[in-house]
Design an enzyme around this catalytic site. Structure first.
Site, mmCIF file in Angstrom:
data_model
loop_
_atom_site.group_PDB
_atom_site.id
_atom_site.type_symbol
_atom_site.label_atom_id
_atom_site.label_comp_id
_atom_site.label_asym_id
_atom_site.label_seq_id
_atom_site.Cartn_x
_atom_site.Cartn_y
_atom_site.Cartn_z
ATOM 1 N N ARG A 182 0.827 -1.214 0.000
ATOM 2 C CA ARG A 182 0.000 0.000 0.000
ATOM 3 C C ARG A 182 0.861 1.264 0.000
ATOM 4 O O ARG A 182 0.511 2.259 -0.629
ATOM 5 C CB ARG A 182 -0.961 0.015 1.185
ATOM 6 C CG ARG A 182 -2.037 -1.028 1.102
ATOM 7 C CD ARG A 182 -3.009 -0.712 -0.044
ATOM 8 N NE ARG A 182 -3.994 -1.765 -0.159
ATOM 9 C CZ ARG A 182 -4.171 -2.539 -1.224
ATOM 10 N NH1 ARG A 182 -3.424 -2.378 -2.286
ATOM 11 N NH2 ARG A 182 -5.083 -3.463 -1.243
ATOM 12 N N GLU A 194 2.006 1.568 -3.463
ATOM 13 C CA GLU A 194 0.865 1.985 -4.274
ATOM 14 C C GLU A 194 0.601 3.489 -4.105
ATOM 15 O O GLU A 194 0.356 4.200 -5.082
ATOM 16 C CB GLU A 194 -0.369 1.182 -3.858
ATOM 17 C CG GLU A 194 -1.614 1.497 -4.651
ATOM 18 C CD GLU A 194 -2.793 0.678 -4.179
ATOM 19 O OE1 GLU A 194 -3.426 0.042 -5.040
ATOM 20 O OE2 GLU A 194 -3.098 0.676 -2.967
ATOM 21 N N SER A 249 16.472 13.877 -2.522
ATOM 22 C CA SER A 249 17.494 12.901 -2.153
ATOM 23 C C SER A 249 16.921 11.855 -1.205
ATOM 24 O O SER A 249 16.127 12.167 -0.323
ATOM 25 C CB SER A 249 18.665 13.608 -1.461
ATOM 26 O OG SER A 249 19.582 12.662 -0.953
#
Length: 162
Positions: A90, A93, A116
């Protein structure tokens, strides 16, 4: 090497578990972020010798051999199957779903560049939402790195005619 890393991580996790402390509690005692504490205990980050005494104070059962191991540069790697873990999936995602929009805002606010992941801080916090339900706050705090125009005159590795 991976078997050795797994053994070390298992030992570090046992020390943490036996302490009864969370990563956030250890972070509070050491002045580190909670995610960095977790990174140290998973051998994804190197322990600074100046921080070792506060980590030892937070985890008194931490043996000297593990403390010394934590101060060595780690092999920063992960199990490719990690993505199958629902929380990790998740998070990935969410980054993939919002990634283009985040990139667009970075470009608008800073210019053509990146955030960075080396000069980087990360933390996870628990807050109450307006509805009173628990919410997860993940903070990525990375240094901005602009892309540079590649002029050959600035390329110091290139031989110069005398």
């Amino acid at each position: 090497m991976e078997d050795n890393k797994t053994t070390i991580i298992n030992r570090l996790e046992a020390v943490k578990r036996n302490s009864g402390k969370s990563c956030s509690q250890i972070a509070e005692q050491t002045g580190l972020t909670n995610v960095y504490v977790a990174q140290l205990l998973r051998r994804q980050a190197q322990l600074n010798p100046d921080t070792a005494p506060s980590l030892r104070a937070a985890l008194p059962e931490l043996p000297e051999d593990l403390l010394q191991e934590m101060m060595r540069p780690p092999m920063r790697s992960y199990d490719p199957n990690l993505i199958q873990e629902p929380c990790v999936y998740r998070l990935n995602e969410a980054v993939m779903h919002f990634g283009e929009s985040i990139k667009e805002i970075i470009n608008e606010e800073f210019g053509d560049g990146i955030m960075s992941a080396i000069d980087f801080y990360c933390s996870v916090d628990k807050v109450k939402g307006v509805d009173g339900k628990d919410r997860v706050v993940v903070t990525f705090d990375g240094k901005y790195l602009p892309y540079t125009e590649q002029k050959s005159e600035h390329m110091v590795s290139r031989p110069r005619p005398h």
